[in-house]
Design an enzyme around this catalytic site. Structure first.
Site, PDB file in Angstrom:
ATOM      1  N   ASN A 152       0.875  -1.247  -0.200  1.00  0.00           N
ATOM      2  CA  ASN A 152      -0.056  -0.021  -0.020  1.00  0.00           C
ATOM      3  C   ASN A 152       0.683   1.098  -0.010  1.00  0.00           C
ATOM      4  O   ASN A 152       0.709   2.178  -0.785  1.00  0.00           O
ATOM      5  CB  ASN A 152      -0.775   0.015   1.485  1.00  0.00           C
ATOM      6  CG  ASN A 152      -2.193  -0.698   1.095  1.00  0.00           C
ATOM      7  OD1 ASN A 152      -2.569  -0.727  -0.067  1.00  0.00           O
ATOM      8  ND2 ASN A 152      -2.911  -0.986   2.073  1.00  0.00           N
ATOM      9  N   HIS A 193      -3.271   2.831  -2.179  1.00  0.00           N
ATOM     10  CA  HIS A 193      -4.398   1.805  -1.802  1.00  0.00           C
ATOM     11  C   HIS A 193      -5.034   1.119  -3.136  1.00  0.00           C
ATOM     12  O   HIS A 193      -5.392  -0.066  -3.025  1.00  0.00           O
ATOM     13  CB  HIS A 193      -5.542   2.790  -0.982  1.00  0.00           C
ATOM     14  CG  HIS A 193      -6.264   1.808   0.097  1.00  0.00           C
ATOM     15  ND1 HIS A 193      -7.334   1.458  -0.224  1.00  0.00           N
ATOM     16  CD2 HIS A 193      -6.054   1.491   1.423  1.00  0.00           C
ATOM     17  CE1 HIS A 193      -7.776   0.680   0.917  1.00  0.00           C
ATOM     18  NE2 HIS A 193      -7.062   0.959   1.777  1.00  0.00           N
ATOM     19  N   GLU A 238      -6.510  -8.003   4.627  1.00  0.00           N
ATOM     20  CA  GLU A 238      -5.753  -8.883   3.606  1.00  0.00           C
ATOM     21  C   GLU A 238      -5.772 -10.298   4.270  1.00  0.00           C
ATOM     22  O   GLU A 238      -4.706 -10.928   3.979  1.00  0.00           O
ATOM     23  CB  GLU A 238      -4.418  -8.504   3.482  1.00  0.00           C
ATOM     24  CG  GLU A 238      -3.801  -7.255   4.487  1.00  0.00           C
ATOM     25  CD  GLU A 238      -3.565  -7.849   5.676  1.00  0.00           C
ATOM     26  OE1 GLU A 238      -4.377  -7.878   6.440  1.00  0.00           O
ATOM     27  OE2 GLU A 238      -2.263  -8.123   6.000  1.00  0.00           O
TER      28      GLU A 238
HETATM   29  N1  LIG Z   1      -5.509  -1.615  -0.458  1.00  0.00           N
HETATM   30  C1  LIG Z   1      -6.118  -2.172   0.550  1.00  0.00           C
HETATM   31  N2  LIG Z   1      -5.408  -2.315   1.782  1.00  0.00           N
HETATM   32  C2  LIG Z   1      -5.906  -2.581   2.959  1.00  0.00           C
HETATM   33  C3  LIG Z   1      -7.240  -3.179   2.793  1.00  0.00           C
HETATM   34  N3  LIG Z   1      -7.555  -3.653   4.075  1.00  0.00           N
HETATM   35  C4  LIG Z   1      -6.655  -3.321   4.922  1.00  0.00           C
HETATM   36  N4  LIG Z   1      -5.722  -2.807   4.122  1.00  0.00           N
HETATM   37  C5  LIG Z   1      -4.363  -2.602   4.481  1.00  0.00           C
HETATM   38  O1  LIG Z   1      -3.473  -3.847   4.914  1.00  0.00           O
HETATM   39  C6  LIG Z   1      -2.391  -3.496   5.799  1.00  0.00           C
HETATM   40  C7  LIG Z   1      -2.232  -4.457   6.768  1.00  0.00           C
HETATM   41  O2  LIG Z   1      -1.112  -4.076   7.639  1.00  0.00           O
HETATM   42  P1  LIG Z   1      -0.590  -5.073   8.695  1.00  0.00           P
HETATM   43  O3  LIG Z   1      -1.477  -5.513   9.284  1.00  0.00           O
HETATM   44  O4  LIG Z   1       0.561  -4.201   9.302  1.00  0.00           O
HETATM   45  O5  LIG Z   1       0.205  -6.063   8.071  1.00  0.00           O
HETATM   46  P2  LIG Z   1       1.196  -6.656   7.149  1.00  0.00           P
HETATM   47  O6  LIG Z   1       1.888  -5.232   6.568  1.00  0.00           O
HETATM   48  O7  LIG Z   1       0.746  -7.129   6.097  1.00  0.00           O
HETATM   49  O8  LIG Z   1       2.267  -7.384   7.883  1.00  0.00           O
HETATM   50  P3  LIG Z   1       2.273  -8.747   8.234  1.00  0.00           P
HETATM   51  O9  LIG Z   1       0.754  -9.035   8.239  1.00  0.00           O
HETATM   52  O10 LIG Z   1       2.893  -8.660   9.694  1.00  0.00           O
HETATM   53  O11 LIG Z   1       3.112  -9.340   7.279  1.00  0.00           O
HETATM   54  C8  LIG Z   1      -2.710  -1.951   6.168  1.00  0.00           C
HETATM   55  O12 LIG Z   1      -1.755  -1.073   5.599  1.00  0.00           O
HETATM   56  C9  LIG Z   1      -4.282  -1.755   6.093  1.00  0.00           C
HETATM   57  O13 LIG Z   1      -4.367  -0.419   5.521  1.00  0.00           O
HETATM   58  C10 LIG Z   1      -8.066  -3.040   1.517  1.00  0.00           C
HETATM   59  O14 LIG Z   1      -9.301  -3.455   1.494  1.00  0.00           O
HETATM   60  N5  LIG Z   1      -7.543  -2.513   0.495  1.00  0.00           N
END
Ligand SMILES: Nc1nc2c(ncn2[C@@H]2O[C@H](COP(=O)(O)OP(=O)(O)OP(=O)(O)O)[C@@H](O)[C@H]2O)c(=O)[nH]1
Length: 397
Positions: free
Chosen positions: A271, A276, A306
């Site tokens: 992201n 996004h 995710e």
């Molecule tokens: N583009 C997009 N991003 C999303 C959505 N829902 C959640 N996110 C993003 O997913 C990211 C999840 O980040 P983290 O929970 O820190 O996890 P991560 O960076 O994947 O790290 P790890 O899971 O520990 O490997 C955040 O930046 C959220 O803003 C969505 O529907 N679309």
């Protein structure tokens, strides 16, 4: 008791007009195909009102109005109803077939009115076209005869079945009784029944149609409430419902239910780098990759940003782990290209299994989550089963 046929025809016209107004004013409550279909049906109902009005005014208006024009308007009204219903139910429209039959039938009606004058032949021609229309209306409603069939479809089916019976009887009666068929406004018993039914039919069909539009809208809302808007897979609500259903099925079949929980690694960085919108495209691509690895009967749902869950009925811990490994490799192999940049992606996967008889959805998901947490903790891009996690049993009965 004497029945005035013209009055019955005019009552039918009034009833049809009233129902056309009711249907038209309801169109605002619907959207999409249901709305288009309802408008068409309201228009058909208004035309039916006009046709019955002209038929009832026979003798008071010119014959060309009360015979060929009235029949043409009635046949167009039937054709529109066929189109409206089949469009709503997703059946092929058969519009060309209906148009050809209606034009041919109408030309025959005109011929038997002013060429070879025969009321009976005219009636048979009109009836043949109407029977074709009724068959096309009835066909997509037949699945309502199943035990769990739609109530709205049954109302329409019953009304249309009565219409078929009356049309058949009206045509058979002159042959059986050796009395010639008479004009609609002559008060014979079959004409009286035909006219009485025709006066009531708009009410029954409109109720059936409105019930059907309601059912369609409810089904659409139900689907919407259970679908993840970004990826189109099950959302959390739908997934929880499905787990409950699959646990019941596993309980009665004695077969296990494999459960995988998976999460994209370092998704925040995606992201941050691509915005996004870019992250959303990655999620869509991820779902596509996961689905490639699934087998028939497996179910996928999105339970967080995710984070996804896959249910694999009939698979034990070992086979579900193998499925998790297939998904992990499939995702790892995918190379996404964004604005000229190649983006690699990996997932961590937690695997558990519901033993036959287990019915605690929350505990099951908690076990999968604990395994996923362990996979993240162990360095990501790996599959961990509950059996590998200290203190987490592989399954609980
Ligand atoms: N583009 C997009 N991003 C999303 C959505 N829902 C959640 N996110 C993003 O997913 C990211 C999840 O980040 P983290 O929970 O820190 O996890 P991560 O960076 O994947 O790290 P790890 O899971 O520990 O490997 C955040 O930046 C959220 O803003 C969505 O529907 N679309």
């Amino acid at each position: 008791m004497s029945i005035d046929m013209a009055t019955l025809a005019l009552m039918g016209a009034a009833q049809a007009l009233l129902m056309a107004v009711v249907l038209w004013t309801s169109t605002g409550s619907y959207a999409g195909v249901a709305r288009a279909s309802l408008r068409l049906r309201a228009g058909a109902q208004a035309l039916e009102a006009a046709a019955w009005g002209l038929l009832g005014l026979r003798g008071h208006v010119a014959d060309w109005l009360s015979i060929p024009v009235a029949n043409a308007v009635m046949l167009v009204s039937y054709a529109m109803t066929v189109h409206a219903l089949r469009m709503l139910l997703g059946a092929p429209s058969r519009l060309r077939m209906v148009a050809v039959a209606s034009v041919a039938g109408w030309l025959a009606i005109v011929w038997y009115t002013w060429g070879a004058t025969s009321f009976q032949a005219r009636m048979v021609c009109a009836s043949l076209v109407i029977m074709l229309d009724l068959a096309l209306l009835i066909a997509p409603l037949l699945d309502s005869l199943r035990r769990d069939g739609s109530a709205a479809k049954r109302v329409l089916l019953a009304t249309l079945a009565i219409a078929v019976a009356i049309v058949l009887w009206r045509n058979a009666e002159p042959l059986l009784s050796s009395r010639p068929a008479t004009g609609l406004l002559v008060p014979t018993p079959i004409n009286a029944i035909y006219m009485m039914f025709s006066a009531m039919q708009p009410l029954f069909t409109s109720v059936g149609f409105l019930l059907l539009y309601n059912e369609t809208m409810q089904a659409e809302l139900r689907l919407l409430a259970r679908t993840d808007p970004l990826t189109g897979v099950n959302n959390r609500l739908a997934l929880i419902e499905t787990i409950g259903r699959l646990l019941d099925a596993a309980g009665s079949s004695g077969r296990p239910l494999g459960v995988l929980m998976l999460d994209v690694d370092h998704f925040k960085a995606v992201n941050d780098r691509f915005g996004h919108g870019g992250g959303d495209r990655v999620l869509l691509s991820l779902v596509e990759r996961i689905q490639r690895a699934l087998s028939h009967g497996d179910v996928i749902g999105r339970v967080g940003g995710e984070e996804f869950v896959v249910l694999s009925p009939g698979n034990d811990l070992c086979r579900t782990r193998a499925l998790g490994e297939r998904i992990r490799t499939e995702v790892e192999r995918a190379q996404l290209v964004f604005d000229g940049h190649v983006l690699g992606m990996t997932v961590s996967v937690g695997v558990t299994e519901a033993a036959p008889g287990e019915n605690d959805v929350t505990a099951l998901l908690q076990r999968a989550d604990a395994a996923l947490y362990a996979a993240k903790h162990a360095g990501r891009n790996r599959v961990v089963t509950t059996g590998d996690v200290a203190g987490v049993p592989p399954a609980s009965a």
